[in-house]
Design a protein around this motif. Structure first.
Motif: not given
Length: 447
Positions: A109-123
């Motif tokens: 998600a970070e590689e493709h700059q997908l903010v919502e998906e980054q947040a979901a993975a961090l959660l």
């Protein structure tokens, strides 16, 4: 116009794809555009419209999103499917495997700059950390998730805020946990953001800290609001969690049959969803209900089942907490030696920063066992250590009870002045019904 890369980046991407496919600028442009327009676009000197990008995507044989953002077609859909899979892995208690899944998702998600998906993975990583008792690490994951969603509406940030609050609660920082939950509830209500799932999550999460602080009336009010919101929620796991939390308030009011019924509803939902860790927590709570009702054999069975399920899944902090409850039941059944051995073993995994309230409960019970064995010095030592943990956590209700135990011990050993000091300390920590030190309770949401 939706999210997309800068014109220069899009231009380079168009040129690269055109060359790979062996097309001239004229062939790519016709019949709608001119070769000159394609040349200007590839040089990054023009921002293409959605219509132009759709034309180019069709000619190049790629998806519109891939041309506009560089993300492979179906990437977001695939990431969401993998997030669901990681959630399921965690739900069945495989926290270590879930960490690997969430970490891979976060990197992609970070590689493709997908903010919502980054947040979901961090959660997800934060929830894994709570499961394994790594509270500081969990809190950092929730803070990072909240930062990723800084521009999102408040309801979208609520799971991260709730995660932070729970990590503080489990670390024994009860008042700060309540502050986070209450201030978020008030902000939602003031802003007219009456999202049922967000409010239900917050009210259900506040019940535990309220109960430990001795604010039983406020806990009951939160339970009432949660029950009213439940029919509007589309998340059965969230509703099940709510039923489990509400059972605590029913217990405090002596409504044992209703508490057991609430836990039965939660357990039924968790079985249907195959949420093993949450189901273990239901066994834990039902064991507590039976213990409160004097059904010690049934209580022991439920608590051993919970401990077996949690230990098998390495939920270390929760396992430690259940062990304290089981030791209390064993002591009441006359197995004090086994209870003391369990408590001494479990204290190695608890600390002021990690399960302070249950560490205090372990010391309290060891003090009682020491008193039964007529070892007043050792009992006093355990009571004093428990008081220190509870004072730091702000667990007023438990602290008042502990001061009574210590005062009684000191009085029996002839230390009357010290006993009076302990009693006064206990009275000073009694919490008025329904209050905390945080001001008015959160307002009722519109239902």
């Amino acid at each position: 116009m939706g999210e997309r890369d800068e014109p220069r980046t899009i231009g380079r991407r168009v040129q690269q794809l055109r060359v790979q496919r062996g097309l001239t600028q004229r062939q790519l442009a016709e019949p709608v555009y001119t070769p000159a327009y394609i040349s200007t676009l590839e040089a990054g000197r023009v921002r293409p419209s959605d219509e132009a990008l759709r034309h180019l995507a069709d000619r190049l044989g790629v998806a519109f999103e891939e041309l506009a953002t560089g993300r492979p077609a179906r990437l977001v859909t695939e990431l969401h499917l993998r997030l669901t899979e990681a959630q399921r892995t965690l739900a069945v208690g495989e926290a270590e495997a879930a960490v690997e899944q969430y970490a891979g998702l976060l990197a992609e998600a970070e590689e493709h700059q997908l903010v919502e998906e980054q947040a979901a993975a961090l959660l997800g990583l934060g929830e894994c950390a709570l499961e394994t008792g790594e509270l500081a690490g969990g809190r950092q994951y929730f803070e990072r998730a909240e930062a990723r969603l800084a521009d999102a509406p408040l309801p979208a940030r609520v799971p991260a805020l709730r995660g932070r609050a729970v990590s503080h609660y489990l670390a024994g920082e009860l008042r700060y946990a309540v502050y986070l939950l209450e201030s978020t509830i008030d902000e939602l209500n003031r802003g007219g953001l009456h999202d049922p799932d967000a409010l239900l999550l917050l009210y259900a999460s506040a019940i535990g800290p309220y109960m430990d602080m001795g604010a039983h009336a406020r806990a009951a009010q939160a339970a009432e609001f949660a029950l009213a919101l439940a029919p509007q929620s589309g998340d059965p796991a969230l509703v099940a969690r709510m039923h489990r939390s509400v059972a605590r308030t029913l217990l405090a009011e002596g409504r044992l049959a209703e508490a057991d019924a609430s836990l039965a509803k939660a357990a039924e939902l968790y079985r249907g969803l195959q949420l093993r860790t949450e189901l273990a927590n239901c066994h834990w709570m039902r064991g507590y209900v039976y213990a409160q009702n004097g059904e010690l054999e049934r209580a022991e069975g439920e608590l051993r089942e919970a401990l077996s399920m949690l230990s098998a899944k390495r939920a270390s902090l929760y396992s430690s907490q259940v062990t304290v409850e089981l030791a209390d039941v064993l002591h009441r059944r006359g197995s004090s030696a086994e209870a003391a051995a369990l408590l001494e073993d479990v204290l190695g995994g608890l600390s002021p920063e990690r399960g302070a309230v249950h560490a205090a409960a372990a010391h309290r019970l060891l003090g009682i066992i020491a008193e039964d064995a007529r070892d007043a010095e050792r009992a006093e030592e355990h009571y004093v250590r428990a008081m220190s943990l509870l004072e730091r956590a702000g667990a007023a209700g438990d602290l008042a009870d502990l001061c009574r135990l210590l005062g009684d011990l000191l009085r029996r050993t002839g230390r009357v002045e010290a006993a009076l000091d302990a009693y006064r300390t206990g009275l000073g920590h009694r919490t008025a019904p329904g209050t905390t030190t945080l001001g008015p309770a959160p307002a009722q949401p519109p239902v």
